[in-house]
Design an enzyme around this catalytic site. Structure first.
Site, short mmCIF file in Angstrom:
data_model
loop_
_atom_site.label_atom_id
_atom_site.label_comp_id
_atom_site.label_asym_id
_atom_site.label_seq_id
_atom_site.Cartn_x
_atom_site.Cartn_y
_atom_site.Cartn_z
N CYS A 140 0.83 -1.22 0.00
CA CYS A 140 0.00 0.00 0.00
C CYS A 140 0.86 1.26 0.00
O CYS A 140 0.61 2.19 -0.78
CB CYS A 140 -0.91 -0.02 1.22
SG CYS A 140 -0.06 -0.35 2.76
N HIS A 220 -2.01 5.39 6.74
CA HIS A 220 -0.63 5.83 6.84
C HIS A 220 -0.56 7.31 6.43
O HIS A 220 -1.44 7.80 5.69
CB HIS A 220 0.28 5.07 5.87
CG HIS A 220 0.21 3.57 5.97
ND1 HIS A 220 0.62 2.86 7.07
CD2 HIS A 220 -0.18 2.64 5.06
CE1 HIS A 220 0.49 1.56 6.84
NE2 HIS A 220 0.00 1.40 5.64
N1 NDP Z 1 -3.85 -4.99 5.46
C1 NDP Z 1 -3.14 -4.12 4.80
O1 NDP Z 1 -3.06 -2.98 5.22
C2 NDP Z 1 -2.43 -4.47 3.55
C3 NDP Z 1 -2.02 -5.73 3.29
N2 NDP Z 1 -1.31 -6.00 2.16
C4 NDP Z 1 -0.84 -7.34 1.88
O2 NDP Z 1 -1.95 -8.15 1.50
C5 NDP Z 1 -1.75 -9.49 1.93
C6 NDP Z 1 -2.92 -9.90 2.80
O3 NDP Z 1 -2.94 -9.06 3.94
P1 NDP Z 1 -4.28 -8.84 4.78
O4 NDP Z 1 -5.46 -8.86 3.91
O5 NDP Z 1 -4.03 -7.66 5.63
O6 NDP Z 1 -4.27 -10.13 5.69
P2 NDP Z 1 -5.43 -10.66 6.64
O7 NDP Z 1 -4.78 -11.35 7.76
O8 NDP Z 1 -6.43 -9.60 6.91
O9 NDP Z 1 -6.16 -11.73 5.74
C7 NDP Z 1 -5.53 -12.91 5.35
C8 NDP Z 1 -6.58 -13.96 5.09
O10 NDP Z 1 -5.94 -15.14 4.64
C9 NDP Z 1 -6.58 -16.27 5.23
N3 NDP Z 1 -5.62 -17.35 5.27
C10 NDP Z 1 -4.61 -17.54 6.12
N4 NDP Z 1 -3.91 -18.63 5.76
C11 NDP Z 1 -4.50 -19.13 4.66
C12 NDP Z 1 -4.26 -20.27 3.82
N5 NDP Z 1 -3.26 -21.10 4.06
N6 NDP Z 1 -5.08 -20.47 2.79
C13 NDP Z 1 -6.13 -19.64 2.55
N7 NDP Z 1 -6.40 -18.56 3.31
C14 NDP Z 1 -5.59 -18.32 4.34
C15 NDP Z 1 -7.02 -15.78 6.58
O11 NDP Z 1 -8.16 -16.55 6.92
P3 NDP Z 1 -8.41 -17.15 8.37
O12 NDP Z 1 -8.70 -15.95 9.21
O13 NDP Z 1 -9.56 -18.03 8.16
O14 NDP Z 1 -7.14 -17.87 8.75
C16 NDP Z 1 -7.39 -14.33 6.30
O15 NDP Z 1 -8.75 -14.23 5.93
C17 NDP Z 1 -0.38 -9.49 2.62
O16 NDP Z 1 0.60 -9.79 1.67
C18 NDP Z 1 -0.21 -8.04 3.05
O17 NDP Z 1 1.11 -7.66 3.25
C19 NDP Z 1 -1.06 -5.04 1.21
C20 NDP Z 1 -1.48 -3.77 1.41
C21 NDP Z 1 -2.16 -3.37 2.62
O1 X15 Z 2 1.52 -2.97 2.83
C1 X15 Z 2 1.40 -2.41 3.90
O2 X15 Z 2 2.34 -1.61 4.45
P1 X15 Z 2 3.82 -1.38 3.90
O3 X15 Z 2 3.69 -0.71 2.56
O4 X15 Z 2 4.44 -0.46 4.88
O5 X15 Z 2 4.50 -2.73 3.82
C2 X15 Z 2 0.19 -2.69 4.70
O6 X15 Z 2 -0.16 -1.58 5.48
C3 X15 Z 2 0.43 -3.91 5.55
O7 X15 Z 2 1.43 -3.60 6.44
P2 X15 Z 2 1.68 -4.50 7.74
O8 X15 Z 2 2.84 -5.40 7.39
O9 X15 Z 2 1.99 -3.52 8.80
O10 X15 Z 2 0.40 -5.28 8.02
#
Ligand code: NDP
Ligand code: X15
Length: 340
Positions: A140, A220
Site C-alpha cells: 500500500c 498511513h
Molecule cells: N492490510 C493491509 O493494510 C495491507 C495488506 N497488504 C498485503 O496483503 C496481503 C494480505 O494481507 P491482509 O489482507 O491484511 O491479511 P489478513 O490477515 O487480513 O487476511 C488474510 C486472510 O488469509 C486467510 N488465510 C490464512 N492462511 C490461509 C491459507 N493457508 N489459505 C487460505 N487462506 C488463508 C485468513 O483466513 P483465516 O482468518 O480463516 O485464517 C485471512 O482471511 C499481505 O501480503 C499483506 O502484506 C497489502 C497492502 C495493505
Molecule cells: O503494505 C502495507 O504496508 P507497507 O507498505 O508499509 O508494507 C500494509 O499496510 C500492511 O502492512 P503491515 O505489514 O503492517 O500489516
C-alpha cells in the site's frame, strides 16, 4: 468473463472480491478461509462459494452453519486467475499450488519481489504485466509512493526522493497489533523496504525511505520530498494531480487536517467500507521552492491496492492492453472519482 478466485478472504481479499463483483468483465468463482469467522459469514452472505485450505475441517465450518464448496485446490480448478491475499510470506509457499493448477496468480505486497519477478503499479508499469502468469502488486505504501513519484517524474524528472512513512499500527480489526503507546522505528535501519520496492517498479528513481509505526489504525501518512531536475510549478502540479485517476487532493476548504477526518469524509461520501482508493494529497502541504517539492499524503492501507489488483487482472489476462482503459473501467465500475 474472467473467472477470479480469492485465496485469503481477509482485509485485502474481501475488498478485492467486492471490487471484482462490480466489474463487467470478471466474476468471483470462490473465496477461501482457514476457519469459521465473521468474514466467512460475510462471504456466505455475499453468495461467494467458500473453499477451505484444510478440507478435513469441513465439519467445523458446517457445524457453524457455513456451507463449504470444497478445497482450495478445487477452487483453483474453477478459476482463470487467483488473487493470493493470504498473510505476508504465505503467498510464496502457495506459489507451487498455483503453478500445479496452471492458473495465473497475483501476489500482494507482503511477498518479496522475487515471488513473481514483476512488481506492479497500474499508473507506472501496467504493460509489463501483459499476459504474465505471476505478478506482485506492491504494498500500500509503495503504491502510494509510485503514483505520486511517477506523476512528478513524467513532468519534471526527479533527481532524488526522500520519504518518511508514518505507518498505522494495525488495521481497525487487528486487535492484537500495536503499539499502544510508542513510536516504533520500523525498521531502525535505513532504508525501509519501501525505497527498494519503489525501484522494483520504477528502477530509475533515486529514493531513500524511512518508516515509523504509530498507535493508529486509520491510514498511513507520508512526508514526501523530491528534488526535481528542473524548477517545478505548484499550480501545474495541482493540475496534474486533479487529472490523475488515482490521486486526490484534500482541499483546504474541507478543513481536513488528519487521517481521522479524511476517513470520516469517505464514510460520509458513501464509499464502501469508507475506503480511500486514491492517494490523499493535502493541497495545503504542497510546496514548491525551485527544484524542491514537499507534500503530505494519506494512504489508506486497506484500499489503495484493491483497484490496482483489478487492473492487474486485466493486464495478466491480456483483455485490455491500454492502462488508461483499464483504470477508467475499474474506476467507473466502482463509481470512483478521486476527491478534489
Ligand atoms: N492490510 C493491509 O493494510 C495491507 C495488506 N497488504 C498485503 O496483503 C496481503 C494480505 O494481507 P491482509 O489482507 O491484511 O491479511 P489478513 O490477515 O487480513 O487476511 C488474510 C486472510 O488469509 C486467510 N488465510 C490464512 N492462511 C490461509 C491459507 N493457508 N489459505 C487460505 N487462506 C488463508 C485468513 O483466513 P483465516 O482468518 O480463516 O485464517 C485471512 O482471511 C499481505 O501480503 C499483506 O502484506 C497489502 C497492502 C495493505
Ligand atoms: O503494505 C502495507 O504496508 P507497507 O507498505 O508499509 O508494507 C500494509 O499496510 C500492511 O502492512 P503491515 O505489514 O503492517 O500489516
Amino acid at each position: 468473463m474472467i473467472r477470479v478466485a480469492i485465496n485469503g478472504y481477509g482485509t485485502i481479499g474481501k475488498r478485492v472480491a467486492d471490487a471484482v463483483t462490480c466489474q463487467p468483465d470478471m466474476e468471483i468463482v470462490g473465496v477461501s478461509k482457514t476457519k469459521p469467522s465473521a468474514e466467512a459469514y460475510v462471504a456466505a452472505s455475499r453468495g461467494f462459494p467458500l473453499y477451505i485450505a484444510d478440507i478435513t475441517k469441513r465439519d467445523v465450518f458446517e457445524k457453524a452453519g457455513i456451507a463449504v464448496a470444497g478445497s482450495v485446490e478445487e477452487m483453483l480448478a474453477e478459476c482463470d486467475i487467483v488473487i493470493d491475499a493470504t498473510p505476508g510470506g504465505m503467498g510464496a509457499r502457495n506459489r507451487a499450488l498455483y503453478e500445479k493448477a496452471g492458473v495465473k496468480a497475483i501476489f500482494q505486497g507482503g511477498e518479496d519481489h522475487e515471488v513473481a519477478g514483476i512488481s506492479f503499479s497500474s499508473s507506472c508499469n501496467y504493460t509489463e504485466a501483459l499476459g504474465k502468469d505471476a505478478v506482485r502488486v506492491v504494498s500500500c505504501n509503495t503504491t502510494g509512493l509510485c503514483r505520486i513519484i511517477k506523476l512528478v517524474d513524467d513532468e519534471y524528472g526527479v533527481r532524488k526522493v526522500r520519504a518518511t512513512m508514518i505507518r498505522r499500527g494495525g488495521d481497525p480489526g487487528d486487535i492484537k497489533r500495536g503499539p499502544i503507546d510508542a513510536i516504533v522505528l520500523n525498521p531502525v535501519t535505513i532504508p525501509s523496504h519501501h525505497g527498494p520496492d519503489v525501484k522494483s517498479v520504477l528502477p530509475e528513481i533515486n529514493i531513500v525511505t524511512t518508516a515509523v509505526i504509530v498507535p493508529t489504525t486509520m491510514m498511513h501518512m507520508h512526508v514526501v520530498q523530491m528534488d526535481l531536475k528542473k524548477p517545478g510549478d505548484r499550480d501545474r502540479i495541482i493540475e496534474l494531480i486533479t487529472a490523475h485517476p488515482r490521486i486526490g487532493l484534500v482541499r483546504p476548504a474541507t478543513g481536513i487536517t488528519s487521517t481521522a477526518e479524511l476517513k470520516e469524509f469517505m464514510n460520509d461520501l458513501g464509499r464502501p467500507r469508507s475506503d480511500l482508493w486514491e492517494n490523499g494529497v493535502f493541497e495545503g502541504s504542497l510546496s514548491v521552492d525551485g527544484d524542491d517539492l514537499c507534500l503530505f499524503q494519506a494512504i489508506h492501507q486497506e484500499a489503495d491496492v484493491v483497484v490496482e489488483t483489478i487492473d492487474c487482472i486485466r493486464a495478466m489476462m491480456g483483455t485490455i492492453s491500454d492502462p488508461r482503459e483499464s483504470i477508467a473501467l475499474t474506476n467507473y465500475s466502482l463509481g470512483f472519482t478521486p476527491i478534489g
